[in-house]
Motif scaffolding. Structure first.
Motif, PDB file in Angstrom:
ATOM      1  N   HIS A 139       0.815  -1.220   0.000  1.00 42.67           N
ATOM      2  CA  HIS A 139       0.000   0.000   0.000  1.00 42.67           C
ATOM      3  C   HIS A 139       0.848   1.268   0.000  1.00 42.67           C
ATOM      4  O   HIS A 139       0.342   2.348  -0.310  1.00 42.67           O
ATOM      5  CB  HIS A 139      -0.902   0.008   1.243  1.00 42.67           C
ATOM      6  N   PRO A 145      -6.329   3.822  -2.721  1.00 41.55           N
ATOM      7  CA  PRO A 145      -7.103   3.273  -1.603  1.00 41.55           C
ATOM      8  C   PRO A 145      -7.527   1.824  -1.795  1.00 41.55           C
ATOM      9  O   PRO A 145      -8.003   1.182  -0.849  1.00 41.55           O
ATOM     10  CB  PRO A 145      -8.330   4.193  -1.538  1.00 41.55           C
ATOM     11  N   LEU A 149      -3.921  -3.212   2.744  1.00 41.71           N
ATOM     12  CA  LEU A 149      -2.920  -2.897   3.762  1.00 41.71           C
ATOM     13  C   LEU A 149      -2.237  -4.173   4.237  1.00 41.71           C
ATOM     14  O   LEU A 149      -2.896  -5.198   4.437  1.00 41.71           O
ATOM     15  CB  LEU A 149      -3.565  -2.199   4.960  1.00 41.71           C
ATOM     16  N   GLU A 169      -3.793   3.636   7.646  1.00 42.15           N
ATOM     17  CA  GLU A 169      -4.090   4.342   6.393  1.00 42.15           C
ATOM     18  C   GLU A 169      -3.122   5.490   6.139  1.00 42.15           C
ATOM     19  O   GLU A 169      -2.870   5.859   4.991  1.00 42.15           O
ATOM     20  CB  GLU A 169      -5.525   4.870   6.417  1.00 42.15           C
ATOM     21  N   ARG A 172      -0.301   4.983   3.600  1.00 44.18           N
ATOM     22  CA  ARG A 172      -0.624   4.695   2.199  1.00 44.18           C
ATOM     23  C   ARG A 172       0.090   5.682   1.273  1.00 44.18           C
ATOM     24  O   ARG A 172       0.008   6.886   1.430  1.00 44.18           O
ATOM     25  CB  ARG A 172      -2.138   4.755   1.985  1.00 44.18           C
TER      26      ARG A 172
END
Length: 423
Positions: A139, A145, A149, A169, A172
């Motif tokens: 990621h 998106p 992950l 997140e 990322r």
């Protein structure tokens, strides 16, 4: 009791050796050294023909590297279950097919998932691809998106949102600058990447990753002659290659192995031990990568063994501070890739990785390319910064720090295109 005290003294001396040795950054302080001969077998036989190299010297060097540096793989692991999580043809505004594949290895009540992320040019069927490990999870290579992950252990980077060795997140796309995916796609290549910690977390702990699959009762780490993490990462690249051979969207005859820093070290060993990889690119791989160990310039064997004792096998520890006793040096590792194309790259501010030692290693390895009737590195002079030397063996030193940059990728794409052109 005397033997025990002697053993403890050896451990103390060896353990402190890396701290006691002054780091060499001046060519005047490089010790005199003599490289082990590349084209002479251990019993003194001169290697003059390709057949002798392939039947005698190459297997001999592979055995020595496996026995004394990387460690042998203790046995076979069954083929993984393959799970296709996604095949999406609208990535990068329709330029790419994004594919996410999971390889699930199972053995002796253990299970290990290894996740592959692929971006393949939509307009190019059976595309050539670059294959390389990433440092922070799939990621991290693109601000996308839809990329899954990683759930594997990752070094803590609180500023990137990696806390308690787990990603969030926030991490990322944080490595996107190192992976210019659109540039790669526009050049007609695909990208295949895997988080190296899926195969074996990069820590001095052999209780997770692939190593325990072969443990006997009571065993907690590999034996001294068995694989360390570097060999495990190389093994993982070969298992990804197994999958790519069956993927109809990939030209498995044109898989270009690429690695930066420690992952450049792993890529070189993977390419040396697995001839299916079409070519190999080493970016700033340094000590125990492309650089000559006997120069002791920048990072040394003692430093590697002290700071990263899990990277190489237990047998390798005895060479800390005793590089001249190694039966091999890294020019031999590079030579094992011959006659396939090889690119070695350095950076001006990355003296820790010994740029000159990387260049000299590539030059020495060219001796085997010449045995195949192919010219290796085409210059005897260390090139100026940002002036690549292209050939079957290529080299550049880039202005800047320890990193992989768009400039590097521009050269690698040009190199790959040149090498894949019909003769």
């Amino acid at each position: 009791m005397k033997k025990l005290l002697t053993f403890l003294l050896i451990l103390i001396v060896t353990g402190s050796l890396a701290q006691r040795q002054a780091t060499i950054y001046d060519e005047e302080n490089v010790p005199e050294y003599q490289l082990p001969p590349l084209l002479k077998s251990q019993n003194g036989r001169n290697i003059k023909k390709v057949k002798q190299w392939e039947k005698i010297r190459r297997p001999e060097l592979l055995r020595l590297f496996s026995q004394e540096v990387y460690g042998k793989i203790p046995g076979e692991i069954p083929a993984p279950e393959i799970i296709i999580h996604e095949t999406n043809g609208s990535a990068f505004y329709g330029k790419a097919v994004r594919k996410q594949v999971e390889l699930v290895f199972s053995m002796n009540d253990r299970e290990l998932p290894v996740n592959i992320l692929m971006y393949l040019p939509a307009a190019t069927p059976k595309a050539p691809v670059f294959l390389g490990y990433n440092f922070l999870g799939n990621h991290s290579v693109a601000d996308d998106p839809n990329i899954r992950l990683t759930e594997s252990w990752v070094y803590d980077h609180p500023s990137l949102g990696i806390v308690h060795n787990q990603v969030t997140e926030q991490s990322r796309g944080v490595s996107a600058e190192n992976w210019p995916i659109e540039m790669i796609l526009d050049a007609g290549f695909g990208l295949v990447t895997v988080y190296y910690g899926d195969v074996d977390p990069d820590r001095d702990n052999f209780s997770d990753g692939i190593h325990p699959f072969h443990y006997k009762a009571g065993q907690e780490k590999p034996r001294p002659d068995e694989w360390g993490s570097m060999a495990a990462w190389a093994w993982g690249l070969s298992r990804v290659m197994d999958y790519l051979e069956a993927d109809e969207l990939v030209n498995a005859q044109e898989v270009i192995l690429l690695g930066h820093s420690r992952l450049g070290k792993a890529a070189l060993w993977a390419a040396a031990s697995d001839p299916r990889f079409a070519m190999c690119i080493s970016n700033n791989s340094g000590c125990m990568g492309a650089a000559l160990s006997r120069r002791r310039f920048g990072e040394t064997v003692a430093v590697v063994n002290s700071n990263f004792p899990h990277w190489f096998c237990g047998n390798f520890k005895k060479y800390s501070g005793y590089e001249d006793e190694l039966p091999v040096d890294q020019h031999m590792l590079l030579a094992l890739i011959a006659p396939r194309p090889l690119y070695v790259a350095s950076a001006t501010e990355d003296q820790w990785a010994d740029p000159l030692g990387e260049f000299l290693s590539a030059k020495q390895a060219s001796e085997v390319y010449q045995l195949f009737g192919v010219e290796g590195l085409t210059t005897d002079s260390f090139p100026a910064p940002d002036q690549p030397v292209f050939g079957r063996v290529s080299y550049h030193i880039r202005t800047g720090k320890h990193d992989i940059t768009p400039f590097d990728w521009e050269q690698y794409l040009k190199f790959a295109q040149q090498q894949l052109e019909p003769e």
